[in-house]
Design a protein around this motif. Structure first.
Motif, PDB file in Angstrom:
ATOM      1  N   PHE A   1       0.187  -6.840  -8.742  1.00  0.00           N
ATOM      2  CA  PHE A   1      -0.451  -7.771  -7.823  1.00  0.00           C
ATOM      3  C   PHE A   1      -0.738  -7.154  -6.470  1.00  0.00           C
ATOM      4  O   PHE A   1      -1.331  -7.801  -5.609  1.00  0.00           O
ATOM      5  N   GLY A   2      -0.315  -5.915  -6.225  1.00  0.00           N
ATOM      6  CA  GLY A   2      -0.433  -5.307  -4.910  1.00  0.00           C
ATOM      7  C   GLY A   2      -1.833  -5.313  -4.346  1.00  0.00           C
ATOM      8  O   GLY A   2      -2.068  -5.815  -3.244  1.00  0.00           O
ATOM      9  N   LEU A   3      -2.799  -4.781  -5.077  1.00  0.00           N
ATOM     10  CA  LEU A   3      -4.163  -4.723  -4.555  1.00  0.00           C
ATOM     11  C   LEU A   3      -4.839  -6.089  -4.572  1.00  0.00           C
ATOM     12  O   LEU A   3      -5.724  -6.347  -3.764  1.00  0.00           O
TER      13      LEU A   3
ATOM     14  N   LEU B   1      -7.231   7.707   0.804  1.00  0.00           N
ATOM     15  CA  LEU B   1      -6.960   6.896   1.982  1.00  0.00           C
ATOM     16  C   LEU B   1      -7.244   5.442   1.637  1.00  0.00           C
ATOM     17  O   LEU B   1      -8.371   5.096   1.265  1.00  0.00           O
ATOM     18  N   VAL B   2      -6.231   4.620   1.723  1.00  0.00           N
ATOM     19  CA  VAL B   2      -6.392   3.173   1.563  1.00  0.00           C
ATOM     20  C   VAL B   2      -6.165   2.564   2.944  1.00  0.00           C
ATOM     21  O   VAL B   2      -5.183   2.874   3.611  1.00  0.00           O
TER      22      VAL B   2
ATOM     23  N   VAL C   1       0.833  -1.206   0.000  1.00  0.00           N
ATOM     24  CA  VAL C   1       0.000   0.000   0.000  1.00  0.00           C
ATOM     25  C   VAL C   1       0.871   1.260   0.000  1.00  0.00           C
ATOM     26  O   VAL C   1       0.584   2.216  -0.728  1.00  0.00           O
ATOM     27  N   VAL C   2       1.949   1.272   0.771  1.00  0.00           N
ATOM     28  CA  VAL C   2       2.844   2.437   0.761  1.00  0.00           C
ATOM     29  C   VAL C   2       3.528   2.568  -0.599  1.00  0.00           C
ATOM     30  O   VAL C   2       3.655   3.675  -1.136  1.00  0.00           O
ATOM     31  N   THR C   3       3.931   1.467  -1.193  1.00  0.00           N
ATOM     32  CA  THR C   3       4.538   1.515  -2.532  1.00  0.00           C
ATOM     33  C   THR C   3       3.568   2.097  -3.547  1.00  0.00           C
ATOM     34  O   THR C   3       3.954   2.907  -4.399  1.00  0.00           O
ATOM     35  N   ASN C   4       2.292   1.719  -3.467  1.00  0.00           N
ATOM     36  CA  ASN C   4       1.297   2.300  -4.374  1.00  0.00           C
ATOM     37  C   ASN C   4       1.182   3.804  -4.157  1.00  0.00           C
ATOM     38  O   ASN C   4       1.037   4.567  -5.119  1.00  0.00           O
ATOM     39  N   SER C   5       1.229   4.248  -2.906  1.00  0.00           N
ATOM     40  CA  SER C   5       1.164   5.682  -2.630  1.00  0.00           C
ATOM     41  C   SER C   5       2.374   6.403  -3.219  1.00  0.00           C
ATOM     42  O   SER C   5       2.238   7.479  -3.795  1.00  0.00           O
ATOM     43  N   ILE C   6       3.541   5.825  -3.066  1.00  0.00           N
ATOM     44  CA  ILE C   6       4.755   6.430  -3.632  1.00  0.00           C
ATOM     45  C   ILE C   6       4.610   6.570  -5.145  1.00  0.00           C
ATOM     46  O   ILE C   6       4.933   7.598  -5.728  1.00  0.00           O
ATOM     47  N   ARG C   7       4.073   5.547  -5.760  1.00  0.00           N
ATOM     48  CA  ARG C   7       3.954   5.506  -7.217  1.00  0.00           C
ATOM     49  C   ARG C   7       2.871   6.445  -7.750  1.00  0.00           C
ATOM     50  O   ARG C   7       3.018   7.040  -8.803  1.00  0.00           O
TER      51      ARG C   7
END
Length: 128
Positions: A93-95, A114-115, A48-54
C-alpha cells in the motif's frame, strides 16, 4: 540530491537498514515540519524510505527535505534501478498512500532512483 527547487532544509545519508525509516521520520518531524503536515509527511517519509531499503540493492539512501509553513517536499535517492509509477505492482500500500496523500509526487531515474513527494496545504485544492 537532485531537482529540489530550493536548498533542502534537511539532508540525511542513511544505511539500508529498517531503523533508517524511523530515523528519517524523526529527523523530518524535528526539523521545522509544520504541525499540520506532521502526520501525513511522517507516514509518507516512512513508506518511501522503506521502499528504498527494500529495493535499492544495498547502497546508501539519501534524503532531502524542504520544509516551510504549510509545505513539505521530500526526495529519497537510492542506487536502485527505479520503476515506472504507472506500471507499479499492486502489492503493498506504500505507493498507493503516496498517491492518495501527497499533493504531487514522481519518480526520476538517472544515477539511481529518486522518488519525491510534496504535501502543500498552501493551496486549497490538490493537483495531481
Amino acid at each position: 540530491m537532485a531537482v529540489t527547487a530550493s536548498t533542502p532544509t534537511l539532508t540525511l545519508t542513511l544505511a539500508p537498514v529498517p531503523e533508517s525509516a524511523r530515523h528519517a521520520r524523526h529527523a523530518v518531524a524535528s526539523n521545522g515540519l509544520d504541525s499540520d503536515l506532521e502526520h501525513t509527511v511522517s507516514l509518507l517519509v516512512t513508506e518511501v524510505v522503506t521502499n528504498s531499503i527494500r529495493h535499492a540493492g544495498g547502497g546508501e539512501i539519501h534524503v532531502g527535505a524542504t520544509l516551510a509553513p504549510g509545505f513539505a517536499r521530500v526526495e529519497v535517492l537510492d542506487s536502485g534501478p527505479g520503476f515506472d509509477p504507472d506500471h507499479r505492482t499492486k502489492n503493498g500500500f506504500g505507493l498507493r498512500l503516496v498517491d492518495k496523500l501527497a499533493t504531487r509526487w514522481g519518480v526520476e531515474r538517472g544515477r539511481g532512483s529518486l522518488v519525491w513527494f510534496e504535501v502543500d496545504r498552501r493551496r486549497r485544492r490538490f493537483s495531481r
